[in-house]
Design a protein around this motif. Structure first.
Motif, PDB file in Angstrom:
ATOM      1  N   VAL A  70       0.574  -1.509   0.067  1.00 51.37           N
ATOM      2  CA  VAL A  70      -0.096  -0.287  -0.356  1.00 51.37           C
ATOM      3  C   VAL A  70       0.684   1.201  -0.332  1.00 51.37           C
ATOM      4  O   VAL A  70       2.329   1.328   1.082  1.00 51.37           O
ATOM      5  CB  VAL A  70      -1.041   0.082   1.390  1.00 51.37           C
ATOM      6  N   ALA A  83      -4.900   6.696  -1.069  1.00 51.49           N
ATOM      7  CA  ALA A  83      -4.214   5.241  -1.458  1.00 51.49           C
ATOM      8  C   ALA A  83      -3.887   5.278  -2.791  1.00 51.49           C
ATOM      9  O   ALA A  83      -4.781   4.531  -4.184  1.00 51.49           O
ATOM     10  CB  ALA A  83      -4.605   4.518  -0.285  1.00 51.49           C
ATOM     11  N   LEU A  85      -3.001   0.067  -3.872  1.00 52.48           N
ATOM     12  CA  LEU A  85      -3.025  -0.953  -3.164  1.00 52.48           C
ATOM     13  C   LEU A  85      -1.982  -1.572  -4.491  1.00 52.48           C
ATOM     14  O   LEU A  85      -2.685  -1.864  -5.609  1.00 52.48           O
ATOM     15  CB  LEU A  85      -3.952  -1.498  -2.692  1.00 52.48           C
ATOM     16  N   GLY A  88      -2.846  -6.289  -4.695  1.00 48.92           N
ATOM     17  CA  GLY A  88      -3.911  -7.111  -4.138  1.00 48.92           C
ATOM     18  C   GLY A  88      -5.148  -7.954  -4.626  1.00 48.92           C
ATOM     19  O   GLY A  88      -4.875  -8.333  -5.860  1.00 48.92           O
ATOM     20  N   ALA A  94      -8.400  -1.544   0.560  1.00 54.67           N
ATOM     21  CA  ALA A  94      -6.788   0.600   1.221  1.00 54.67           C
ATOM     22  C   ALA A  94      -7.351   1.658   1.315  1.00 54.67           C
ATOM     23  O   ALA A  94      -9.128   1.478   0.575  1.00 54.67           O
ATOM     24  CB  ALA A  94      -6.225   0.244  -0.345  1.00 54.67           C
ATOM     25  N   SER A 109     -12.384   4.565   0.750  1.00 52.17           N
ATOM     26  CA  SER A 109     -11.511   4.125   0.330  1.00 52.17           C
ATOM     27  C   SER A 109     -12.427   2.287  -1.008  1.00 52.17           C
ATOM     28  O   SER A 109     -12.855   3.646  -1.825  1.00 52.17           O
ATOM     29  CB  SER A 109     -12.545   2.777   1.619  1.00 52.17           C
ATOM     30  N   SER A 136      -3.675  -0.726   3.892  1.00 52.82           N
ATOM     31  CA  SER A 136      -4.533  -2.187   3.841  1.00 52.82           C
ATOM     32  C   SER A 136      -4.736  -2.927   4.799  1.00 52.82           C
ATOM     33  O   SER A 136      -4.518  -2.899   5.503  1.00 52.82           O
ATOM     34  CB  SER A 136      -3.282  -2.535   2.479  1.00 52.82           C
ATOM     35  N   CYS A 149       0.273   0.140   7.628  1.00 52.17           N
ATOM     36  CA  CYS A 149      -0.620   1.605   7.690  1.00 52.17           C
ATOM     37  C   CYS A 149       1.309   2.361   6.696  1.00 52.17           C
ATOM     38  O   CYS A 149       2.107   2.147   7.324  1.00 52.17           O
ATOM     39  CB  CYS A 149      -0.989   2.415   7.899  1.00 52.17           C
TER      40      CYS A 149
END
Length: 153
Positions: A70, A83, A85, A88, A94, A109, A136, A149
């Motif tokens: 992340v 963010a 990711l 994944g 995320a 998110s 994440s 984080c």
């Protein structure tokens, strides 16, 4: 030696050669850079690519959890963060959150779906005068070890 019967063919060959030389030597013009379409609070919930905030974005920090990465991404021109990711799996989440003196201001998110590619990213949050971090959450891990984080920036 030029043939008297085919001057048009020889002239065409000379013109094609000259045009090719000009095309090769002409300088390439870079596409003009698009200006971001938002700033700070007006970026909230927007896509960093569509808004052109990604154009000057930098990765502030990474956090790794169970093979997923992340990243906290930041645009100085837009004063916004999001963010991203990598690697994944469906169900992974995320998020990016912004805070003011430890108090939650906003969260955006995204949850990975089966048809997502190798990378997903959240919509943006305002980062002007605030601190943001990316996290994440992996539902496949036990609750005490399911979150990673980045630093706040």
């Amino acid at each position: 030696m030029m043939s008297k019967g085919h001057p048009a063919v020889s002239l065409a060959a000379v013109l094609v050669t000259a045009a090719a030389a000009t095309a090769v030597s002409a300088p390439v013009q870079a596409a003009p850079k698009a200006a971001p379409t938002c700033y700070a609070t007006t970026c909230y919930g927007l896509d960093p690519i569509a808004s052109h905030c990604v154009d000057d974005a930098v990765t502030i920090d990474d956090a790794v959890l169970d093979g997923r990465i992340v990243r906290l991404r930041y645009s100085a021109e837009c004063r916004a963060a999001w963010a991203q990711l990598w690697f994944g799996k469906p169900g992974d989440r995320a998020y990016v959150r912004s805070e003011d003196n430890g108090k939650l201001v906003a969260v955006q998110s995204i949850t990975v779906t089966p048809w997502d590619g190798n990378s997903v990213y959240t919509p943006m949050v305002n980062d002007k005068g605030l601190k943001a971090k990316a996290c994440s959450e992996l539902p496949s891990l036990p609750p005490d070890s399911d979150t990673a984080c980045t630093i706040f920036y």
